[in-house]
Design a protein around this motif. Sequence first.
Motif, PDB file in Angstrom:
ATOM      1  N   TYR A  75       0.846  -1.191   0.000  1.00 21.71           N
ATOM      2  CA  TYR A  75       0.000   0.000   0.000  1.00 21.71           C
ATOM      3  C   TYR A  75       0.881   1.240   0.000  1.00 21.71           C
ATOM      4  O   TYR A  75       1.770   1.370   0.837  1.00 21.71           O
ATOM      5  CB  TYR A  75      -0.899  -0.008   1.241  1.00 21.71           C
ATOM      6  CG  TYR A  75      -1.798   1.192   1.342  1.00 21.71           C
ATOM      7  CD1 TYR A  75      -3.011   1.235   0.677  1.00 21.71           C
ATOM      8  CD2 TYR A  75      -1.430   2.297   2.109  1.00 21.71           C
ATOM      9  CE1 TYR A  75      -3.841   2.335   0.772  1.00 21.71           C
ATOM     10  CE2 TYR A  75      -2.255   3.401   2.204  1.00 21.71           C
ATOM     11  CZ  TYR A  75      -3.453   3.413   1.537  1.00 21.71           C
ATOM     12  OH  TYR A  75      -4.264   4.504   1.621  1.00 21.71           O
ATOM     13  N   THR A  76       0.622   2.158  -0.927  1.00 24.42           N
ATOM     14  CA  THR A  76       1.377   3.408  -1.020  1.00 24.42           C
ATOM     15  C   THR A  76       0.412   4.577  -0.917  1.00 24.42           C
ATOM     16  O   THR A  76      -0.564   4.640  -1.652  1.00 24.42           O
ATOM     17  CB  THR A  76       2.157   3.483  -2.347  1.00 24.42           C
ATOM     18  OG1 THR A  76       3.002   2.345  -2.447  1.00 24.42           O
ATOM     19  CG2 THR A  76       2.985   4.744  -2.423  1.00 24.42           C
ATOM     20  N   ASP A  77       0.727   5.508   0.005  1.00 24.15           N
ATOM     21  CA  ASP A  77      -0.092   6.709   0.207  1.00 24.15           C
ATOM     22  C   ASP A  77       0.731   7.921  -0.193  1.00 24.15           C
ATOM     23  O   ASP A  77       1.768   8.198   0.403  1.00 24.15           O
ATOM     24  CB  ASP A  77      -0.527   6.807   1.671  1.00 24.15           C
ATOM     25  CG  ASP A  77      -1.430   8.001   1.937  1.00 24.15           C
ATOM     26  OD1 ASP A  77      -1.904   8.619   0.964  1.00 24.15           O
ATOM     27  OD2 ASP A  77      -1.675   8.303   3.117  1.00 24.15           O
ATOM     28  N   LYS A  78       0.265   8.638  -1.197  1.00 24.30           N
ATOM     29  CA  LYS A  78       0.969   9.824  -1.694  1.00 24.30           C
ATOM     30  C   LYS A  78       0.126  11.073  -1.492  1.00 24.30           C
ATOM     31  O   LYS A  78       0.315  12.074  -2.163  1.00 24.30           O
ATOM     32  CB  LYS A  78       1.275   9.633  -3.180  1.00 24.30           C
ATOM     33  CG  LYS A  78       2.231  10.626  -3.760  1.00 24.30           C
ATOM     34  CD  LYS A  78       2.454  10.385  -5.224  1.00 24.30           C
ATOM     35  CE  LYS A  78       3.336  11.483  -5.767  1.00 24.30           C
ATOM     36  NZ  LYS A  78       3.496  11.406  -7.194  1.00 24.30           N
ATOM     37  N   MET A  86       3.682   0.824   2.708  1.00 24.11           N
ATOM     38  CA  MET A  86       3.539  -0.227   3.707  1.00 24.11           C
ATOM     39  C   MET A  86       3.387  -1.559   2.999  1.00 24.11           C
ATOM     40  O   MET A  86       2.600  -1.664   2.060  1.00 24.11           O
ATOM     41  CB  MET A  86       2.305   0.024   4.576  1.00 24.11           C
ATOM     42  CG  MET A  86       2.459   1.213   5.489  1.00 24.11           C
ATOM     43  SD  MET A  86       0.911   2.043   5.771  1.00 24.11           S
ATOM     44  CE  MET A  86       0.943   3.256   4.484  1.00 24.11           C
ATOM     45  N   GLN A  87       4.145  -2.547   3.463  1.00 21.10           N
ATOM     46  CA  GLN A  87       4.053  -3.895   2.910  1.00 21.10           C
ATOM     47  C   GLN A  87       3.785  -4.861   4.044  1.00 21.10           C
ATOM     48  O   GLN A  87       4.352  -4.713   5.131  1.00 21.10           O
ATOM     49  CB  GLN A  87       5.342  -4.275   2.192  1.00 21.10           C
ATOM     50  CG  GLN A  87       5.639  -3.400   1.008  1.00 21.10           C
ATOM     51  CD  GLN A  87       6.948  -3.766   0.333  1.00 21.10           C
ATOM     52  OE1 GLN A  87       7.553  -4.772   0.635  1.00 21.10           O
ATOM     53  NE2 GLN A  87       7.374  -2.928  -0.586  1.00 21.10           N
ATOM     54  N   SER A  88       2.917  -5.856   3.794  1.00 13.68           N
ATOM     55  CA  SER A  88       2.600  -6.847   4.821  1.00 13.68           C
ATOM     56  C   SER A  88       2.146  -8.144   4.172  1.00 13.68           C
ATOM     57  O   SER A  88       1.876  -8.186   2.969  1.00 13.68           O
ATOM     58  CB  SER A  88       1.504  -6.324   5.752  1.00 13.68           C
ATOM     59  OG  SER A  88       0.279  -6.247   5.065  1.00 13.68           O
ATOM     60  N   ASN A  89       2.053  -9.196   4.991  1.00 13.68           N
ATOM     61  CA  ASN A  89       1.578 -10.488   4.492  1.00 13.68           C
ATOM     62  C   ASN A  89       0.113 -10.431   4.105  1.00 13.68           C
ATOM     63  O   ASN A  89      -0.298 -11.051   3.127  1.00 13.68           O
ATOM     64  CB  ASN A  89       1.796 -11.582   5.539  1.00 13.68           C
ATOM     65  CG  ASN A  89       3.257 -11.906   5.716  1.00 13.68           C
ATOM     66  OD1 ASN A  89       4.088 -11.593   4.873  1.00 13.68           O
ATOM     67  ND2 ASN A  89       3.593 -12.504   6.844  1.00 13.68           N
ATOM     68  N   SER A  90      -0.694  -9.708   4.882  1.00 13.77           N
ATOM     69  CA  SER A  90      -2.112  -9.559   4.560  1.00 13.77           C
ATOM     70  C   SER A  90      -2.594  -8.219   5.076  1.00 13.77           C
ATOM     71  O   SER A  90      -1.972  -7.615   5.939  1.00 13.77           O
ATOM     72  CB  SER A  90      -2.934 -10.693   5.171  1.00 13.77           C
ATOM     73  OG  SER A  90      -2.863 -10.646   6.574  1.00 13.77           O
ATOM     74  N   GLY A  91      -3.716  -7.778   4.534  1.00 19.34           N
ATOM     75  CA  GLY A  91      -4.255  -6.499   4.970  1.00 19.34           C
ATOM     76  C   GLY A  91      -5.714  -6.344   4.606  1.00 19.34           C
ATOM     77  O   GLY A  91      -6.246  -7.069   3.760  1.00 19.34           O
ATOM     78  N   ILE A  92      -6.351  -5.400   5.276  1.00 23.27           N
ATOM     79  CA  ILE A  92      -7.747  -5.055   5.011  1.00 23.27           C
ATOM     80  C   ILE A  92      -7.808  -3.549   4.799  1.00 23.27           C
ATOM     81  O   ILE A  92      -7.252  -2.781   5.586  1.00 23.27           O
ATOM     82  CB  ILE A  92      -8.655  -5.465   6.189  1.00 23.27           C
ATOM     83  CG1 ILE A  92      -8.626  -6.975   6.376  1.00 23.27           C
ATOM     84  CG2 ILE A  92     -10.087  -4.977   5.962  1.00 23.27           C
ATOM     85  CD1 ILE A  92      -9.345  -7.456   7.616  1.00 23.27           C
ATOM     86  N   TYR A  93      -8.471  -3.131   3.742  1.00 26.57           N
ATOM     87  CA  TYR A  93      -8.665  -1.718   3.443  1.00 26.57           C
ATOM     88  C   TYR A  93     -10.146  -1.414   3.586  1.00 26.57           C
ATOM     89  O   TYR A  93     -10.972  -1.940   2.860  1.00 26.57           O
ATOM     90  CB  TYR A  93      -8.185  -1.406   2.023  1.00 26.57           C
ATOM     91  CG  TYR A  93      -8.332   0.043   1.621  1.00 26.57           C
ATOM     92  CD1 TYR A  93      -7.478   1.004   2.134  1.00 26.57           C
ATOM     93  CD2 TYR A  93      -9.315   0.450   0.729  1.00 26.57           C
ATOM     94  CE1 TYR A  93      -7.590   2.341   1.773  1.00 26.57           C
ATOM     95  CE2 TYR A  93      -9.437   1.783   0.359  1.00 26.57           C
ATOM     96  CZ  TYR A  93      -8.576   2.718   0.883  1.00 26.57           C
ATOM     97  OH  TYR A  93      -8.694   4.040   0.525  1.00 26.57           O
TER      98      TYR A  93
END
Length: 173
Positions: A75-78, A86-93
């Motif tokens: 995930y990249t926030d600009k 941010m990098q991870s094994n799993s995520g929820i947006y």
Amino acid sequence: MNINYFFLFIFSCLVMILFLFKPLDITQQKFNDVPLFSISYFRMHELNSKGLITLMNGDTATKYKDRYTVDKMNYTDKSRKYLANMQSNSGIYKDDIVYLDGDIVYTREDGLTFETQKAVYDKKTTIATTEGDYVLYKGSNMVKGEELKYNNSLEIVKSKNVVVKYQLEERSR
């Protein structure tokens, strides 16, 4: 055969059916949280009048009514002053909040990086929080602690049980 015996036989069969056979107990399942779709090699771009503000990709993603769940999330926030990745094994947006889980690496374009196992990033306030142990570093400076709260916009870090290794810079005269 007498007609009375016939009706007595029918009556006894109906009584046996009444007491021996039980009705089926069928329960209905409600599926409130049904995935809308699932895709491999997921990539999401969020644009506004200034250009690209969010980039999120991953190996697989499942879209629900109110959220995305992503494996191997990147995930990249600009949307603010500094670009945050941010990098991870799993995520929820969900609702402009990113919930990250497993081997998280948060990197900002000025070199600030932290690693942890669970984190939450609020895109509106640009605050990243962790509840467990973390390691934060920038260059040769390193911070270890618990319960990090990092504000990307204001560059403010709050934490508990902190151990710092800091390299002092000499001023030249």
